[in-house]
Design a protein around this motif. Structure first.
Motif, PDB file in Angstrom:
ATOM      1  N   ASP A   1      14.938 -10.056  -1.020  1.00  0.00           N
ATOM      2  CA  ASP A   1      14.123 -10.001  -2.221  1.00  0.00           C
ATOM      3  C   ASP A   1      12.691 -10.378  -1.862  1.00  0.00           C
ATOM      4  O   ASP A   1      12.360 -11.547  -1.716  1.00  0.00           O
ATOM      5  N   VAL A   2      11.857  -9.375  -1.718  1.00  0.00           N
ATOM      6  CA  VAL A   2      10.466  -9.581  -1.354  1.00  0.00           C
ATOM      7  C   VAL A   2       9.612  -9.054  -2.492  1.00  0.00           C
ATOM      8  O   VAL A   2       9.754  -7.908  -2.905  1.00  0.00           O
ATOM      9  N   VAL A   3       8.741  -9.892  -3.004  1.00  0.00           N
ATOM     10  CA  VAL A   3       7.866  -9.500  -4.094  1.00  0.00           C
ATOM     11  C   VAL A   3       6.581  -8.930  -3.506  1.00  0.00           C
ATOM     12  O   VAL A   3       5.910  -9.603  -2.725  1.00  0.00           O
ATOM     13  N   PRO A   4       6.235  -7.688  -3.861  1.00  0.00           N
ATOM     14  CA  PRO A   4       4.984  -7.125  -3.348  1.00  0.00           C
ATOM     15  C   PRO A   4       3.795  -7.991  -3.754  1.00  0.00           C
ATOM     16  O   PRO A   4       3.723  -8.484  -4.881  1.00  0.00           O
ATOM     17  N   GLN A   5       2.874  -8.181  -2.826  1.00  0.00           N
ATOM     18  CA  GLN A   5       1.678  -8.965  -3.085  1.00  0.00           C
ATOM     19  C   GLN A   5       0.606  -8.056  -3.680  1.00  0.00           C
ATOM     20  O   GLN A   5       0.461  -6.908  -3.281  1.00  0.00           O
ATOM     21  N   SER A   6      -0.135  -8.595  -4.632  1.00  0.00           N
ATOM     22  CA  SER A   6      -1.185  -7.800  -5.266  1.00  0.00           C
ATOM     23  C   SER A   6      -2.308  -7.515  -4.275  1.00  0.00           C
ATOM     24  O   SER A   6      -2.528  -8.267  -3.332  1.00  0.00           O
ATOM     25  N   VAL A   7      -2.976  -6.409  -4.504  1.00  0.00           N
ATOM     26  CA  VAL A   7      -4.061  -5.972  -3.631  1.00  0.00           C
ATOM     27  C   VAL A   7      -5.284  -5.714  -4.513  1.00  0.00           C
ATOM     28  O   VAL A   7      -5.223  -4.896  -5.438  1.00  0.00           O
ATOM     29  N   ASP A   8      -6.382  -6.400  -4.220  1.00  0.00           N
ATOM     30  CA  ASP A   8      -7.622  -6.209  -4.966  1.00  0.00           C
ATOM     31  C   ASP A   8      -8.329  -4.967  -4.442  1.00  0.00           C
ATOM     32  O   ASP A   8      -8.815  -4.949  -3.313  1.00  0.00           O
ATOM     33  N   VAL A   9      -8.367  -3.926  -5.263  1.00  0.00           N
ATOM     34  CA  VAL A   9      -8.977  -2.666  -4.854  1.00  0.00           C
ATOM     35  C   VAL A   9     -10.278  -2.398  -5.627  1.00  0.00           C
ATOM     36  O   VAL A   9     -10.775  -1.280  -5.621  1.00  0.00           O
TER      37      VAL A   9
ATOM     38  N   GLU B   1      -4.761   3.323  -4.957  1.00  0.00           N
ATOM     39  CA  GLU B   1      -5.872   2.941  -4.094  1.00  0.00           C
ATOM     40  C   GLU B   1      -5.402   1.997  -2.979  1.00  0.00           C
ATOM     41  O   GLU B   1      -5.831   2.123  -1.827  1.00  0.00           O
ATOM     42  N   ALA B   2      -4.516   1.074  -3.311  1.00  0.00           N
ATOM     43  CA  ALA B   2      -3.992   0.136  -2.312  1.00  0.00           C
ATOM     44  C   ALA B   2      -3.154   0.864  -1.268  1.00  0.00           C
ATOM     45  O   ALA B   2      -3.256   0.592  -0.066  1.00  0.00           O
ATOM     46  N   MET B   3      -2.331   1.806  -1.713  1.00  0.00           N
ATOM     47  CA  MET B   3      -1.496   2.569  -0.778  1.00  0.00           C
ATOM     48  C   MET B   3      -2.350   3.377   0.190  1.00  0.00           C
ATOM     49  O   MET B   3      -2.074   3.410   1.393  1.00  0.00           O
ATOM     50  N   TRP B   4      -3.395   4.018  -0.328  1.00  0.00           N
ATOM     51  CA  TRP B   4      -4.263   4.809   0.543  1.00  0.00           C
ATOM     52  C   TRP B   4      -5.094   3.911   1.451  1.00  0.00           C
ATOM     53  O   TRP B   4      -5.428   4.298   2.579  1.00  0.00           O
ATOM     54  N   ALA B   5      -5.430   2.712   0.994  1.00  0.00           N
ATOM     55  CA  ALA B   5      -6.146   1.764   1.858  1.00  0.00           C
ATOM     56  C   ALA B   5      -5.247   1.369   3.036  1.00  0.00           C
ATOM     57  O   ALA B   5      -5.713   1.263   4.179  1.00  0.00           O
TER      58      ALA B   5
ATOM     59  N   ILE C   1     -10.401   0.317   4.964  1.00  0.00           N
ATOM     60  CA  ILE C   1      -9.695  -0.186   6.150  1.00  0.00           C
ATOM     61  C   ILE C   1      -9.565  -1.705   6.076  1.00  0.00           C
ATOM     62  O   ILE C   1      -8.502  -2.260   6.362  1.00  0.00           O
ATOM     63  N   ARG C   2     -10.624  -2.391   5.645  1.00  0.00           N
ATOM     64  CA  ARG C   2     -10.568  -3.854   5.509  1.00  0.00           C
ATOM     65  C   ARG C   2      -9.507  -4.266   4.490  1.00  0.00           C
ATOM     66  O   ARG C   2      -8.664  -5.119   4.759  1.00  0.00           O
ATOM     67  N   ILE C   3      -9.534  -3.615   3.338  1.00  0.00           N
ATOM     68  CA  ILE C   3      -8.562  -3.920   2.284  1.00  0.00           C
ATOM     69  C   ILE C   3      -7.154  -3.535   2.733  1.00  0.00           C
ATOM     70  O   ILE C   3      -6.193  -4.277   2.534  1.00  0.00           O
ATOM     71  N   GLY C   4      -7.035  -2.389   3.375  1.00  0.00           N
ATOM     72  CA  GLY C   4      -5.733  -1.917   3.856  1.00  0.00           C
ATOM     73  C   GLY C   4      -5.133  -2.809   4.919  1.00  0.00           C
ATOM     74  O   GLY C   4      -3.914  -3.001   4.970  1.00  0.00           O
ATOM     75  N   THR C   5      -5.974  -3.396   5.760  1.00  0.00           N
ATOM     76  CA  THR C   5      -5.492  -4.325   6.788  1.00  0.00           C
ATOM     77  C   THR C   5      -4.819  -5.521   6.135  1.00  0.00           C
ATOM     78  O   THR C   5      -3.698  -5.904   6.488  1.00  0.00           O
ATOM     79  N   SER C   6      -5.497  -6.101   5.156  1.00  0.00           N
ATOM     80  CA  SER C   6      -4.941  -7.257   4.440  1.00  0.00           C
ATOM     81  C   SER C   6      -3.678  -6.874   3.671  1.00  0.00           C
ATOM     82  O   SER C   6      -2.666  -7.572   3.726  1.00  0.00           O
ATOM     83  N   ALA C   7      -3.735  -5.740   2.970  1.00  0.00           N
ATOM     84  CA  ALA C   7      -2.582  -5.283   2.184  1.00  0.00           C
ATOM     85  C   ALA C   7      -1.381  -5.007   3.082  1.00  0.00           C
ATOM     86  O   ALA C   7      -0.242  -5.352   2.735  1.00  0.00           O
ATOM     87  N   TYR C   8      -1.612  -4.385   4.235  1.00  0.00           N
ATOM     88  CA  TYR C   8      -0.529  -4.117   5.180  1.00  0.00           C
ATOM     89  C   TYR C   8       0.107  -5.427   5.634  1.00  0.00           C
ATOM     90  O   TYR C   8       1.333  -5.562   5.629  1.00  0.00           O
TER      91      TYR C   8
END
Length: 146
Positions: free
Chosen positions: A33-41, A131-135, A64-71
């Motif tokens: 059970d992993v809760v997805p973390q929010s991503v500020d886009v 936007e988060a997915m594409w980042a 890329i910066r946002i996507g790195t953190s989100a990944y």
């Protein structure tokens, strides 16, 4: 007799430590059970309601910066740090940089993957903005190794 007594005490201490460790260690599961973390886009250009089929942020430094953190927050636990898989899930460095793979990527992230009733990857649609997915895809582009 003293040597035997020391060995007995050492064995007793080791047994106690192992038992304590086993009792207090949490069980770790790859796809628990992993809760997805929010991503500020908010720093990215909004993409609207219609899902894109090709990465609109390819090469965008902020994406890329946002996507790195989100990944790192949402994907690395299964796909590995820096997208180098440890075997739990596919190594994402192998995703070619083209429209066909972009479409495959976004649909996989949106809908997840289920095989024989087992969830291999949860769906992120409704939990994470387009936007988060594409980042994240933009970050993965920087990791590509043909």
């Amino acid at each position: 007799m003293k040597a035997g007594n020391r060995i007995f005490k050492a064995t007793l201490v080791c047994t106690a430590l192992i038992t304590l460790g086993a009792a207090t260690t949490m069980r770790v599961e790859a796809h628990g059970d992993v809760v997805p973390q929010s991503v500020d886009v908010s720093a990215l250009k909004p993409l609207g309601a219609e899902w894109k089929k090709e990465n609109p942020y390819r090469g965008d430094k902020e994406a890329i910066r946002i996507g790195t953190s989100a990944y790192n927050q949402n994907c690395a636990r299964c796909h590995g740090l820096e997208a180098i898989s440890g075997g739990i899930a596919p190594d994402l460095r192998m995703l070619p940089l083209d429209a066909e793979t972009d479409d495959y990527f976004i649909n996989t992230v949106r809908r997840g993957r289920v095989r024989n009733g087992a969830v291999y990857m949860p769906p992120f649609e409704g939990m994470m903005a387009q936007e988060a997915m594409w980042a994240i895809r933009s970050y993965l582009d920087t990791r590509y190794e043909p």
